[in-house]
Design a protein around this motif. Sequence first.
Motif, PDB file in Angstrom:
ATOM      1  N   GLN A  84       0.805  -1.216   0.000  1.00 26.49           N
ATOM      2  CA  GLN A  84       0.000   0.000   0.000  1.00 26.49           C
ATOM      3  C   GLN A  84       0.843   1.273   0.000  1.00 26.49           C
ATOM      4  N   LYS A  85       2.082   1.202   0.438  1.00 28.98           N
ATOM      5  CA  LYS A  85       2.975   2.364   0.443  1.00 28.98           C
ATOM      6  C   LYS A  85       3.430   2.740  -0.971  1.00 28.98           C
ATOM      7  N   HIS A  86       3.254   1.843  -1.917  1.00 33.09           N
ATOM      8  CA  HIS A  86       3.740   2.031  -3.290  1.00 33.09           C
ATOM      9  C   HIS A  86       2.541   2.137  -4.228  1.00 33.09           C
ATOM     10  N   ASN A  87       1.908   3.310  -4.223  1.00 31.26           N
ATOM     11  CA  ASN A  87       0.632   3.476  -4.903  1.00 31.26           C
ATOM     12  C   ASN A  87       0.603   4.649  -5.889  1.00 31.26           C
ATOM     13  N   SER A  88       1.724   4.874  -6.573  1.00 31.83           N
ATOM     14  CA  SER A  88       1.773   6.014  -7.490  1.00 31.83           C
ATOM     15  C   SER A  88       2.557   5.664  -8.755  1.00 31.83           C
ATOM     16  N   THR A  89       2.626   6.611  -9.669  1.00 36.36           N
ATOM     17  CA  THR A  89       3.373   6.430 -10.905  1.00 36.36           C
ATOM     18  C   THR A  89       4.856   6.237 -10.631  1.00 36.36           C
ATOM     19  N   THR A  90       5.367   6.890  -9.599  1.00 36.04           N
ATOM     20  CA  THR A  90       6.796   6.828  -9.317  1.00 36.04           C
ATOM     21  C   THR A  90       7.201   5.603  -8.512  1.00 36.04           C
ATOM     22  N   THR A  91       6.269   4.969  -7.852  1.00 37.24           N
ATOM     23  CA  THR A  91       6.532   3.719  -7.144  1.00 37.24           C
ATOM     24  C   THR A  91       5.238   2.928  -7.088  1.00 37.24           C
ATOM     25  N   CYS A  92       5.157   1.919  -7.926  1.00 40.92           N
ATOM     26  CA  CYS A  92       3.921   1.155  -8.092  1.00 40.92           C
ATOM     27  C   CYS A  92       4.170  -0.325  -7.835  1.00 40.92           C
ATOM     28  N   TRP A  93       3.652  -0.796  -6.699  1.00 45.10           N
ATOM     29  CA  TRP A  93       3.696  -2.216  -6.393  1.00 45.10           C
ATOM     30  C   TRP A  93       2.275  -2.737  -6.401  1.00 45.10           C
ATOM     31  N   SER A  94       2.132  -3.996  -6.724  1.00 45.19           N
ATOM     32  CA  SER A  94       0.818  -4.631  -6.649  1.00 45.19           C
ATOM     33  C   SER A  94       1.009  -6.097  -6.286  1.00 45.19           C
ATOM     34  N   ALA A  95       0.023  -6.617  -5.560  1.00 48.37           N
ATOM     35  CA  ALA A  95       0.001  -8.050  -5.243  1.00 48.37           C
ATOM     36  C   ALA A  95      -0.979  -8.697  -6.219  1.00 48.37           C
ATOM     37  N   VAL A  96      -0.535  -9.753  -6.878  1.00 45.23           N
ATOM     38  CA  VAL A  96      -1.393 -10.492  -7.794  1.00 45.23           C
ATOM     39  C   VAL A  96      -1.242 -11.974  -7.488  1.00 45.23           C
ATOM     40  N   ASN A  97      -2.347 -12.566  -7.079  1.00 40.67           N
ATOM     41  CA  ASN A  97      -2.386 -14.000  -6.787  1.00 40.67           C
ATOM     42  C   ASN A  97      -1.296 -14.442  -5.810  1.00 40.67           C
ATOM     43  N   GLY A  98      -1.099 -13.633  -4.752  1.00 38.44           N
ATOM     44  CA  GLY A  98      -0.163 -14.002  -3.701  1.00 38.44           C
ATOM     45  C   GLY A  98       1.288 -13.630  -3.942  1.00 38.44           C
ATOM     46  N   THR A  99       1.573 -12.952  -5.041  1.00 39.51           N
ATOM     47  CA  THR A  99       2.938 -12.527  -5.348  1.00 39.51           C
ATOM     48  C   THR A  99       2.962 -11.007  -5.469  1.00 39.51           C
ATOM     49  N   ALA A 115      -3.314   3.925 -17.111  1.00 43.10           N
ATOM     50  CA  ALA A 115      -4.450   3.945 -16.185  1.00 43.10           C
ATOM     51  C   ALA A 115      -4.781   2.545 -15.679  1.00 43.10           C
ATOM     52  N   ALA A 116      -4.638   1.548 -16.546  1.00 42.13           N
ATOM     53  CA  ALA A 116      -4.936   0.169 -16.149  1.00 42.13           C
ATOM     54  C   ALA A 116      -3.992  -0.297 -15.054  1.00 42.13           C
ATOM     55  N   ILE A 120      -4.191  -0.686 -10.012  1.00 42.09           N
ATOM     56  CA  ILE A 120      -3.795  -1.751  -9.082  1.00 42.09           C
ATOM     57  C   ILE A 120      -2.564  -1.388  -8.248  1.00 42.09           C
ATOM     58  N   CYS A 121      -2.024  -0.194  -8.416  1.00 42.20           N
ATOM     59  CA  CYS A 121      -0.871   0.230  -7.616  1.00 42.20           C
ATOM     60  C   CYS A 121      -1.258   0.329  -6.149  1.00 42.20           C
ATOM     61  N   GLY A 122      -0.454  -0.269  -5.287  1.00 46.55           N
ATOM     62  CA  GLY A 122      -0.690  -0.199  -3.855  1.00 46.55           C
ATOM     63  C   GLY A 122      -1.819  -1.091  -3.380  1.00 46.55           C
ATOM     64  N   LYS A 123      -2.254  -2.030  -4.222  1.00 43.66           N
ATOM     65  CA  LYS A 123      -3.407  -2.866  -3.876  1.00 43.66           C
ATOM     66  C   LYS A 123      -3.154  -4.321  -4.248  1.00 43.66           C
ATOM     67  N   ASP A 124      -4.068  -5.159  -3.788  1.00 46.07           N
ATOM     68  CA  ASP A 124      -4.124  -6.527  -4.296  1.00 46.07           C
ATOM     69  C   ASP A 124      -4.906  -6.426  -5.600  1.00 46.07           C
ATOM     70  N   GLY A 125      -4.206  -6.535  -6.709  1.00 44.67           N
ATOM     71  CA  GLY A 125      -4.818  -6.375  -8.020  1.00 44.67           C
ATOM     72  C   GLY A 125      -5.245  -7.685  -8.653  1.00 44.67           C
ATOM     73  N   SER A 126      -5.351  -8.744  -7.863  1.00 48.27           N
ATOM     74  CA  SER A 126      -5.653 -10.073  -8.399  1.00 48.27           C
ATOM     75  C   SER A 126      -6.951 -10.103  -9.203  1.00 48.27           C
ATOM     76  N   ALA A 127      -8.018  -9.557  -8.658  1.00 46.96           N
ATOM     77  CA  ALA A 127      -9.320  -9.620  -9.337  1.00 46.96           C
ATOM     78  C   ALA A 127      -9.281  -8.897 -10.677  1.00 46.96           C
ATOM     79  N   LEU A 128      -8.715  -7.683 -10.686  1.00 45.93           N
ATOM     80  CA  LEU A 128      -8.648  -6.920 -11.938  1.00 45.93           C
ATOM     81  C   LEU A 128      -7.721  -7.596 -12.948  1.00 45.93           C
ATOM     82  N   PHE A 129      -6.572  -8.059 -12.473  1.00 46.66           N
ATOM     83  CA  PHE A 129      -5.628  -8.717 -13.369  1.00 46.66           C
ATOM     84  C   PHE A 129      -6.234  -9.979 -13.970  1.00 46.66           C
ATOM     85  N   ASN A 130      -6.839 -10.812 -13.133  1.00 46.46           N
ATOM     86  CA  ASN A 130      -7.408 -12.070 -13.617  1.00 46.46           C
ATOM     87  C   ASN A 130      -8.590 -11.839 -14.557  1.00 46.46           C
ATOM     88  N   ALA A 131      -9.373 -10.803 -14.285  1.00 48.62           N
ATOM     89  CA  ALA A 131     -10.504 -10.498 -15.173  1.00 48.62           C
ATOM     90  C   ALA A 131     -10.012 -10.093 -16.552  1.00 48.62           C
TER      91      ALA A 131
END
Length: 152
Positions: A84-99, A115-116, A120-131
């Motif tokens: 969640q600390k990495h939620n911007s264009t300059t630092t974007c992390w996301s969790a997808v399916n446990g990774t 935009a896509a 998912i930056c700073g979030k668990d993006g699993s649902a959006l990624f899998n969809a």
Amino acid sequence: MQTKNIIISLIVGCVVIGGAFYAVFGSSLKNLKQEPITETPAIVKATDQRPVKALDANPAAKPVVAPVSTSNPVVSGYTLADVQKHNSTTTCWSAVNGTVYDLTSWVNAHPGGKAAILMICGKDGSALFNAQHGGSGKVATILAKFKIGSLN
């Protein structure tokens, strides 16, 4: 009088063609906007130890994104609070399916637009990624290059 009608017809025709072009290609044109380069390409930033996207010799081509370097080792586990600390264009992390993935260098290179990825930056993006990409081996291979650890 006939010259005036011809000129008006040409102007109207250009406006119609321009409108049609925008209607067909407008959303694609938004993805062509590039942010100015503020750093020397292919230089590793001292703060995040990740390579900046390299430039292709063909300026019309999409930028080439360097994968995670071996100097940035994969960590055994991150928490969602870390992500969640990495939620911007300059630092974007996301969790997808446990990774956990550092997608910072992919934000501006994503074929579907930044935009896509920003969704998912700073979030668990699993649902959006899998969809959007679920089951695609090609996309999974690309995503794997940005792995930095697992989600605890």
